[in-house]
Design a protein around this motif. Structure first.
Motif, short mmCIF file in Angstrom:
data_model
loop_
_atom_site.label_atom_id
_atom_site.label_comp_id
_atom_site.label_asym_id
_atom_site.label_seq_id
_atom_site.Cartn_x
_atom_site.Cartn_y
_atom_site.Cartn_z
N LYS A 1 43.73 -133.58 -48.33
CA LYS A 1 44.16 -134.87 -47.77
C LYS A 1 45.61 -135.21 -48.14
O LYS A 1 45.93 -136.36 -48.44
CB LYS A 1 43.22 -135.98 -48.25
N ASP A 2 46.49 -134.20 -48.06
CA ASP A 2 47.90 -134.45 -48.33
C ASP A 2 48.73 -134.48 -47.06
O ASP A 2 49.96 -134.51 -47.10
CB ASP A 2 48.47 -133.41 -49.29
N GLY A 3 48.06 -134.47 -45.91
CA GLY A 3 48.75 -134.52 -44.64
C GLY A 3 49.18 -133.17 -44.10
O GLY A 3 49.78 -133.11 -43.02
N LYS A 4 48.86 -132.09 -44.80
CA LYS A 4 49.22 -130.74 -44.36
C LYS A 4 47.95 -129.94 -44.13
O LYS A 4 47.00 -130.01 -44.92
CB LYS A 4 50.10 -130.04 -45.40
N LYS A 5 47.95 -129.14 -43.08
CA LYS A 5 46.77 -128.36 -42.75
C LYS A 5 46.72 -127.07 -43.58
O LYS A 5 47.70 -126.34 -43.67
CB LYS A 5 46.74 -128.04 -41.26
N ASP A 6 45.56 -126.83 -44.16
CA ASP A 6 45.33 -125.68 -45.03
C ASP A 6 44.46 -124.65 -44.29
O ASP A 6 43.90 -124.93 -43.23
CB ASP A 6 44.64 -126.14 -46.32
N ILE A 7 44.34 -123.47 -44.86
CA ILE A 7 43.57 -122.38 -44.27
C ILE A 7 42.35 -122.10 -45.13
O ILE A 7 42.45 -121.97 -46.35
CB ILE A 7 44.42 -121.10 -44.15
N ILE A 8 41.18 -121.98 -44.49
CA ILE A 8 39.91 -121.81 -45.18
C ILE A 8 39.27 -120.49 -44.74
O ILE A 8 39.08 -120.26 -43.54
CB ILE A 8 38.94 -122.96 -44.85
N VAL B 1 48.96 -125.69 -36.59
CA VAL B 1 48.98 -125.66 -38.05
C VAL B 1 50.12 -126.48 -38.63
O VAL B 1 49.96 -127.21 -39.61
CB VAL B 1 49.06 -124.19 -38.56
N ASP B 2 51.30 -126.36 -38.04
CA ASP B 2 52.49 -127.00 -38.62
C ASP B 2 52.81 -128.37 -38.04
O ASP B 2 53.82 -128.97 -38.38
CB ASP B 2 53.71 -126.08 -38.50
N GLY B 3 51.96 -128.88 -37.15
CA GLY B 3 52.13 -130.23 -36.64
C GLY B 3 53.26 -130.43 -35.67
O GLY B 3 53.72 -131.56 -35.48
N ASP B 4 53.69 -129.36 -34.98
CA ASP B 4 54.80 -129.50 -34.03
C ASP B 4 54.31 -129.64 -32.59
O ASP B 4 55.11 -129.62 -31.64
CB ASP B 4 55.76 -128.31 -34.14
N ARG C 1 46.45 -114.32 -42.28
CA ARG C 1 47.79 -114.67 -41.84
C ARG C 1 47.77 -115.87 -40.90
O ARG C 1 46.76 -116.19 -40.26
CB ARG C 1 48.50 -113.49 -41.16
N VAL C 2 48.95 -116.53 -40.86
CA VAL C 2 49.23 -117.61 -39.91
C VAL C 2 50.38 -117.13 -39.05
O VAL C 2 51.41 -116.67 -39.56
CB VAL C 2 49.62 -118.91 -40.63
N ILE C 3 50.25 -117.25 -37.73
CA ILE C 3 51.33 -116.88 -36.80
C ILE C 3 51.67 -118.12 -36.00
O ILE C 3 50.87 -118.57 -35.15
CB ILE C 3 50.94 -115.71 -35.90
N LEU C 4 52.84 -118.69 -36.27
CA LEU C 4 53.25 -119.94 -35.64
C LEU C 4 53.91 -119.68 -34.29
O LEU C 4 54.69 -118.73 -34.13
CB LEU C 4 54.23 -120.69 -36.54
N GLN C 5 53.60 -120.53 -33.33
CA GLN C 5 54.24 -120.47 -32.01
C GLN C 5 55.63 -121.11 -32.08
O GLN C 5 55.77 -122.23 -32.57
CB GLN C 5 53.38 -121.16 -30.96
N VAL C 6 56.61 -120.40 -31.59
CA VAL C 6 57.99 -120.90 -31.58
C VAL C 6 58.48 -120.86 -30.14
O VAL C 6 58.32 -119.86 -29.44
CB VAL C 6 58.91 -120.04 -32.46
N ARG C 7 59.08 -121.96 -29.68
CA ARG C 7 59.59 -122.00 -28.31
C ARG C 7 61.09 -122.22 -28.31
O ARG C 7 61.65 -122.88 -29.18
CB ARG C 7 58.92 -123.12 -27.51
N LYS C 8 61.74 -121.68 -27.26
CA LYS C 8 63.16 -121.89 -27.05
C LYS C 8 63.35 -122.53 -25.69
O LYS C 8 62.71 -122.14 -24.73
CB LYS C 8 63.91 -120.55 -27.13
#
Length: 405
Positions: A48-55, A381-384, A398-405
């Protein structure tokens, strides 16, 4: 153009993963752990710190540095080449209503399954509660089956006192016991129980293929396996088995989705091969002719990736169309499966609807050294505001974040 694509799909040819993508999606991978922890994973704000964790069911990784914390004593599963973990699926939800996310953990198929109680920041292992004595079919689902905003656990099971690999299975959905979620959950039948000489499809210990979707477009979710589907009745009472419709929906597969692929107004069934090669849909014939099957297989990709033991159907690029996400379950049965030595690739298949309503799925590579497990997560995961990819398998976590340009 559509006819050209469709001819390739019918031939089962792999399309190159270079299809034009105007929003230029790329992916950024972070390896949390190189050990084989589980083949299921979930995402939630554990502390409950406002950040998403992995389980992963045995360990949770605290964002943003992904610090590991034990949930229960982790098993030593080696490389996984000749063995399996004791976590085949993980789902996060606040089971006891205390405001903190707990974890549903599906153990090895046929064994009891559990929910793990979040200690709310206190040190030590999470308290383990037996949810049900048997969890069968290798694609259990935690979904809003009834359309009331409440998720339920959909899976098969064997009767108490019977061997886990028996042939007396039943399909059901499960909800926490009212007033005492620490007790065994309540079972709500979807199928009839098996009877001597009549095993219910999709309910064996190692059964493959399970999905939830509106097959007949009546506004209610049905339950699908590769031998047919159970129709959800109006006003389902949680006590009466649903109507069964037999249909050949293919070989051993993973997650199954109801979607009108060919644009003819009726939903087809989209699925992937759990242990071999193949991504396909089964076209539903709205009014089958005499002797014609209600569903007919259309191969989408024959040899692009193997062992696609889990999949999601979500809108990755935000264009309003659901895309297919799947990949290789690395060493699903060691080195014995077709394509086992191929790279552990993960793809998202961009959905494009043609003028005549047909949906093409063009593969876009997410990563070539990750893979899926028996279950994985697609979450922001990162709230974007963009969906990311999370998996745990024999290649690690692993976590693989989506990045857009």
């Amino acid at each position: 153009m559509r006819r050209f694509l469709f001819s390739l799909l019918l031939a089962g040819l792999a399309m190159p993963a270079v299809a034009a993508d105007p929003i230029s999606i790329t992916w950024k991978k972070t390896v949390l752990d190189r050990a084989f922890r589980s083949e299921g994973v979930s995402v939630a704000d554990v502390n409950k710190d406002g950040k998403k964790d992995i389980i992963t069911g045995e360990i949770w990784y605290e964002a943003p540095d992904w610090t590991p914390h034990e949930m229960q004593k982790p098993g030593d599963y080696g490389t996984g080449e000749r063995g399996y973990s004791h976590v085949f699926a993980v789902f996060a939800d606040d089971i006891n209503g205390d405001g903190y996310p707990d974890a549903i953990s599906i153990d090895f198929p046929g064994e009891p399954c559990f929910w793990l109680e979040n200690p709310k920041g206190k040190p030590g292992h999470w308290k383990k509660h037996v949810l049900w004595h048997s969890a069968c079919n290798e694609t259990p689902l935690y979904v809003d089956l009834l359309g009331n905003g409440q998720k339920v656990l959909v899976m098969a099971f064997q009767p108490k006192g019977k061997k886990p690999d028996g042939n007396e299975g039943q399909m059901a959905y499960f909800t926490p016991k009212k007033g005492d979620p620490s007790d065994e959950w309540e079972m709500h039948p979807i199928s009839e129980p098996s009877s001597p000489g009549k095993a219910i499809p999709g309910t064996m210990r190692y059964a493959h293929g399970l999905g939830v979707g509106d097959v007949n477009k009546d506004g209610r979710n049905d339950v699908i396996c590769n031998a047919g589907w159970w129709e959800q009745p109006a006003g389902a009472d949680g006590k009466t088995p649903w109507t069964w419709h037999a249909a050949n929906l293919g070989d051993a597969c993973a997650d199954m989705f109801a979607h009108d692929v060919d644009g003819d107004g009726v939903n087809d069934i989209l699925s992937t091969s759990a242990h071999k090669f193949g991504i396909w849909f089964h076209k539903q014939n709205a009014k089958p002719k005499p002797g014609q099957q209600p569903f007919e297989k259309v191969e989408l990709y024959g040899r692009l990736v193997s062992e696609t033991h889990a999949a999601h159907f979500v809108d990755i690029d935000g264009d309003g169309l659901k895309d297919l996400v799947t990949g290789k379950r690395w060493w699903s049965h060691g080195r014995s499966e077709p394509g086992s030595s191929w790279d552990a690739r993960v793809y998202w298949f961009k959905a494009t609807k043609e003028k005549d309503g047909f949906t093409s799925f063009l593969p876009q590579l997410i990563d070539d050294d990750s893979g899926v497990g028996t279950q994985f997560a697609i979450e922001d995961v990162d709230g974007d505001g963009k969906l990311d990819f999370v998996s745990s398998n024999k290649k690690g976590v692993r976590v693989i974040l989506q990045v857009r340009k």
